[in-house]
Design a protein around this motif. Structure first.
Motif, mmCIF file in Angstrom:
data_model
loop_
_atom_site.group_PDB
_atom_site.id
_atom_site.type_symbol
_atom_site.label_atom_id
_atom_site.label_comp_id
_atom_site.label_asym_id
_atom_site.label_seq_id
_atom_site.Cartn_x
_atom_site.Cartn_y
_atom_site.Cartn_z
ATOM 1 N N SER A 198 50.219 43.850 35.408
ATOM 2 C CA SER A 198 49.084 43.691 34.511
ATOM 3 C C SER A 198 47.866 43.378 35.379
ATOM 4 N N TYR A 199 46.678 43.469 34.782
ATOM 5 C CA TYR A 199 45.474 43.168 35.552
ATOM 6 C C TYR A 199 45.446 41.705 35.973
ATOM 7 N N GLU A 200 45.939 40.810 35.102
ATOM 8 C CA GLU A 200 45.965 39.396 35.454
ATOM 9 C C GLU A 200 46.965 39.139 36.578
ATOM 10 N N ALA A 201 48.094 39.834 36.547
ATOM 11 C CA ALA A 201 49.072 39.684 37.628
ATOM 12 C C ALA A 201 48.491 40.198 38.941
ATOM 13 N N PHE A 202 47.719 41.271 38.863
ATOM 14 C CA PHE A 202 47.063 41.841 40.046
ATOM 15 C C PHE A 202 46.077 40.825 40.620
ATOM 16 N N ARG A 203 45.299 40.179 39.737
ATOM 17 C CA ARG A 203 44.368 39.140 40.182
ATOM 18 C C ARG A 203 45.125 37.995 40.864
ATOM 19 N N GLY A 204 46.234 37.559 40.239
ATOM 20 C CA GLY A 204 47.019 36.467 40.805
ATOM 21 C C GLY A 204 47.592 36.815 42.163
ATOM 22 N N LEU A 205 47.998 38.078 42.321
ATOM 23 C CA LEU A 205 48.522 38.523 43.608
ATOM 24 C C LEU A 205 47.445 38.407 44.677
ATOM 25 N N GLY A 206 46.219 38.800 44.332
ATOM 26 C CA GLY A 206 45.117 38.700 45.282
ATOM 27 C C GLY A 206 44.859 37.263 45.697
ATOM 28 N N GLY A 223 42.512 43.316 60.000
ATOM 29 C CA GLY A 223 41.120 42.944 60.211
ATOM 30 C C GLY A 223 40.875 41.544 59.676
ATOM 31 N N GLU A 224 40.290 40.691 60.480
ATOM 32 C CA GLU A 224 40.056 39.312 60.074
ATOM 33 C C GLU A 224 39.184 39.263 58.815
ATOM 34 N N GLY A 225 39.619 38.477 57.837
ATOM 35 C CA GLY A 225 38.875 38.354 56.591
ATOM 36 C C GLY A 225 39.298 39.337 55.518
ATOM 37 N N LEU A 226 40.271 40.207 55.832
ATOM 38 C CA LEU A 226 40.685 41.214 54.857
ATOM 39 C C LEU A 226 41.334 40.578 53.633
ATOM 40 N N ALA A 227 42.130 39.548 53.822
ATOM 41 C CA ALA A 227 42.813 38.910 52.687
ATOM 42 C C ALA A 227 41.802 38.369 51.679
ATOM 43 N N ILE A 228 40.763 37.710 52.171
ATOM 44 C CA ILE A 228 39.726 37.174 51.276
ATOM 45 C C ILE A 228 38.995 38.309 50.579
ATOM 46 N N PHE A 229 38.679 39.347 51.315
ATOM 47 C CA PHE A 229 37.982 40.492 50.724
ATOM 48 C C PHE A 229 38.828 41.130 49.629
ATOM 49 N N MET A 230 40.127 41.294 49.879
ATOM 50 C CA MET A 230 41.006 41.891 48.889
ATOM 51 C C MET A 230 41.118 41.005 47.655
ATOM 52 N N ARG A 231 41.240 39.684 47.874
ATOM 53 C CA ARG A 231 41.281 38.780 46.725
ATOM 54 C C ARG A 231 40.055 38.961 45.831
ATOM 55 N N ASP A 232 38.882 38.986 46.450
ATOM 56 C CA ASP A 232 37.640 39.099 45.681
ATOM 57 C C ASP A 232 37.532 40.463 44.994
ATOM 58 N N ALA A 233 37.909 41.516 45.695
ATOM 59 C CA ALA A 233 37.833 42.863 45.122
ATOM 60 C C ALA A 233 38.841 43.015 43.986
ATOM 61 N N MET A 234 40.020 42.430 44.120
ATOM 62 C CA MET A 234 41.044 42.505 43.075
ATOM 63 C C MET A 234 40.604 41.724 41.833
ATOM 64 N N ALA A 235 39.894 40.606 42.033
ATOM 65 C CA ALA A 235 39.387 39.831 40.897
ATOM 66 C C ALA A 235 38.333 40.618 40.139
ATOM 67 N N VAL A 236 37.442 41.272 40.879
ATOM 68 C CA VAL A 236 36.414 42.111 40.229
ATOM 69 C C VAL A 236 37.083 43.236 39.447
ATOM 70 N N TYR A 237 38.067 43.856 40.067
ATOM 71 C CA TYR A 237 38.783 44.967 39.421
ATOM 72 C C TYR A 237 39.431 44.515 38.128
ATOM 73 N N ALA A 238 40.112 43.359 38.177
ATOM 74 C CA ALA A 238 40.788 42.827 36.984
ATOM 75 C C ALA A 238 39.788 42.500 35.885
ATOM 76 N N ASP A 239 38.653 41.914 36.259
ATOM 77 C CA ASP A 239 37.622 41.575 35.268
ATOM 78 C C ASP A 239 37.104 42.817 34.558
ATOM 79 N N ARG A 240 36.889 43.857 35.316
ATOM 80 C CA ARG A 240 36.318 45.078 34.743
ATOM 81 C C ARG A 240 37.314 45.828 33.874
ATOM 82 N N LYS A 241 38.596 45.659 34.168
ATOM 83 C CA LYS A 241 39.625 46.386 33.437
ATOM 84 C C LYS A 241 40.149 45.620 32.224
ATOM 85 N N ALA A 242 39.966 44.299 32.226
ATOM 86 C CA ALA A 242 40.520 43.466 31.149
ATOM 87 C C ALA A 242 39.866 43.781 29.817
#
Length: 242
Positions: A198-206, A223-242
């Motif tokens: 689900s989109y919320e599960a995707f956000r939680g994974l990030g 690449g250093e900082g990729l985990a943080i970038f992915m977390r933020d991008a996944m949260a935006v994605y989940a927000d837009r899809k919810a």
């Protein structure tokens, strides 16, 4: 029940309930002249069905089509959903075993082959596939199977690396940019080859990518900082899809 009461009971946002109302998926039994929404027991039963279907990977459009079908039978749907969730639980158990081994590899305790990284991921057999086809049509099933048809484990591993490499190149930019969101969508689609996120599960994974230093360390190898970038991008994605 008022909309806020329902949101608190179920654990979803008021905005989500408003969205369901706006698209005609779940409209409250009563709306007062002052604009207050009141949900009946029947509305709560419908909401339960919606959330079960979402957990099984159905889109809101597909759920609406199912619920509006004159032949829809709630008891029959619940029985099938239960069987599908039991099957999903078994699949998840296999996935957890693979994750445990992957964590050990991250800690330097073992080494895994590409084949071992995808152990337990069997897409060739689903005992409820035909039943799902009869009740809800071929589109959802074909879409899911089409994603992985003909893909070897080596190909899946290559795609995994390609997506991470692409995201790493974007990590210094904005996580809500069109390029970042396109890449994160690709990651979401890739993950859903192996389960129903689900989109919320995707956000939680990030969020887990950042909260658990073991995952951060592994992801940041690209690449250093990729985990943080992915977390933020996944949260935006989940927000837009919810």
């Amino acid at each position: 029940m008022k909309v806020k009461e329902v949101a608190d009971l179920v654990g979803i946002s008021v905005r989500t309930l408003h969205h369901y109302d706006a698209i005609g998926l779940l409209s409250p039994a009563e709306t007062t002249e002052a604009g207050y929404r009141f949900y009946s027991e029947h509305d709560l039963e419908t909401l339960q069905q919606i959330l079960f279907f979402k957990e099984l990977g159905f889109s809101l459009k597909e759920i609406q089509r199912i619920l509006e079908d004159p032949a829809f039978d709630r008891k029959e749907a619940l029985e099938l959903q239960r069987r599908m969730l039991v099957e999903k639980r078994s699949h998840v158990d296999h996935m957890i075993t693979t994750i445990d081994k992957t964590i050990k590899e991250m800690m330097g305790e073992i080494e895994m082959t590409n084949e071992e990284k995808f152990e337990g991921m069997n897409f060739d057999h689903n005992p409820y596939e035909e039943e799902a086809r009869r009740r809800w049509g071929d589109e959802k099933v074909d879409e899911s199977k089409g994603k992985i048809k003909g893909m070897s484990k080596e190909k899946l591993s290559e795609d995994w690396d390609a997506i991470y490499t692409r995201l790493a190149k974007l990590r210094h930019g904005s996580p809500d940019s069109a390029e970042a969101q396109e890449a994160i969508h690709e990651w979401y689609e890739f993950l859903n080859n192996f389960g129903d996120y689900s989109y919320e599960a995707f956000r939680g994974l990030g969020q887990m990518y950042v909260d658990d230093e073991r995952f951060t360390k592994n992801i940041d190898k690209y690449g250093e900082g990729l985990a943080i970038f992915m977390r933020d991008a996944m949260a935006v994605y989940a927000d837009r899809k919810a």
